[in-house]
Design an enzyme around this catalytic site. Structure first.
Site, PDB file in Angstrom:
ATOM      1  CB  ILE A 195     -14.034  32.137   5.789  1.00  0.00           C
ATOM      2  CG1 ILE A 195     -13.865  33.218   6.867  1.00  0.00           C
ATOM      3  CG2 ILE A 195     -14.187  30.769   6.441  1.00  0.00           C
ATOM      4  CD1 ILE A 195     -15.043  33.344   7.800  1.00  0.00           C
ATOM      5  CG  LEU A 233     -18.468  34.920  -2.159  1.00  0.00           C
ATOM      6  CD1 LEU A 233     -18.271  35.142  -0.656  1.00  0.00           C
ATOM      7  CD2 LEU A 233     -17.184  35.304  -2.897  1.00  0.00           C
ATOM      8  N   GLY A 283     -15.926  28.664  -4.098  1.00  0.00           N
ATOM      9  CA  GLY A 283     -16.902  28.598  -3.010  1.00  0.00           C
ATOM     10  C   GLY A 283     -16.304  29.055  -1.692  1.00  0.00           C
ATOM     11  CB  SER A 284     -15.066  31.293  -0.227  1.00  0.00           C
ATOM     12  OG  SER A 284     -15.416  32.228  -1.227  1.00  0.00           O
ATOM     13  NE  ARG A 285     -19.029  33.630   7.473  1.00  0.00           N
ATOM     14  CZ  ARG A 285     -20.272  33.895   7.825  1.00  0.00           C
ATOM     15  NH1 ARG A 285     -21.269  33.326   7.169  1.00  0.00           N
ATOM     16  NH2 ARG A 285     -20.539  34.705   8.834  1.00  0.00           N
TER      17      ARG A 285
END
Length: 232
Positions: A164, A103, A194-196
């Site tokens: 995450i 993301l 911002g991430s996963r």
């Protein structure tokens, strides 16, 4: 319909108050004989607030019509698809297929459940804040995992979702505890800036419907479907 998620009340609420104060200052500048400065600063303030609010947007999504299909848990780009040999988060125990979604700061950041899910376990892992595109972020970064028994159509199976953190993202929101049942497509948390997000499913029971590089929309894009032999 577009709304703002409650998980960002502090950020967009404070931003709104600050924007109102600054716009009042812009009006004062205009009245004081500096209309150009007042208008210019006002435009910047409005743009910055809209950008902040947009990060916390929570758009409505249309779930897949087939109940045997699983929707993406997040917006973003599929970065990797692979197998994990020893994934143990009750009731998940054994091999799993992992779908990893990146993301960016421009994506919608709320997380949604791919299928109806009875949450049975929740685990927080302290860790680093590597860029969410880093190959080691999945095992080294801060993470939150929920797992439980999911239902798609008449089929029940173990499912897990992992949030995450990334280099910019430093806040995982997951107000879900074991014992709670989440509806299919329900927003259950978010990762800020911002991430996963990773989805874990049983090996050999699903057909994966996305590929690496595909763009997905949380609660809408079909990422997997139960195989016909598993649905019997």
């Amino acid at each position: 319909m577009m709304t703002l998620t409650k998980y960002g009340i502090r950020e967009w609420g404070v931003g709104l108050v600050a924007a109102v104060v600054l716009l009042a200052g812009c009006c004062w500048l205009g009245a004081a004989g500096h209309p150009g400065w007042g208008a210019g600063v006002g435009v910047v303030v409005v743009v910055l607030f809209l950008a902040l609010a947009a990060f916390f947007r929570n758009p409505s999504r249309r779930l897949p019509e087939d109940p045997r299909q699983l929707a993406s848990p997040a917006d973003g780009v599929v970065r990797d698809i692979g197998e994990v040999e020893d994934f143990n988060f009750p009731p998940f125990n054994g091999r799993a297929v992992r779908i990893g979604i990146f993301l960016s700061v421009l994506n919608v950041h709320v997380n949604r459940t791919p299928a109806e899910l009875e949450v049975e376990s929740k685990y927080y892992r302290e860790g680093e804040f590597l860029d969410a595109r880093h190959p080691e972020c999945a095992v080294r970064n801060e993470a939150m995992t929920i797992a439980g028994t999911a239902k798609a159509g008449d089929v029940r199976f173990p499912l897990a979702i992992r949030q995450i953190s990334g280099k910019i993202a430093r806040k995982i929101v997951c107000p879900v505890d074991p014992g709670r049942t989440l509806r299919r497509g329900e927003v259950y948390g978010m990762i800020k800036f911002g991430s996963r997000t990773e989805l874990y499913l049983p090996v050999d029971r699903f057909d994966i419907k996305v590929g690496i590089g595909d763009k997905v929309r949380g609660g809408e894009t079909v990422v997997a479907a139960i195989r016909q032999e598993s649905a019997k």
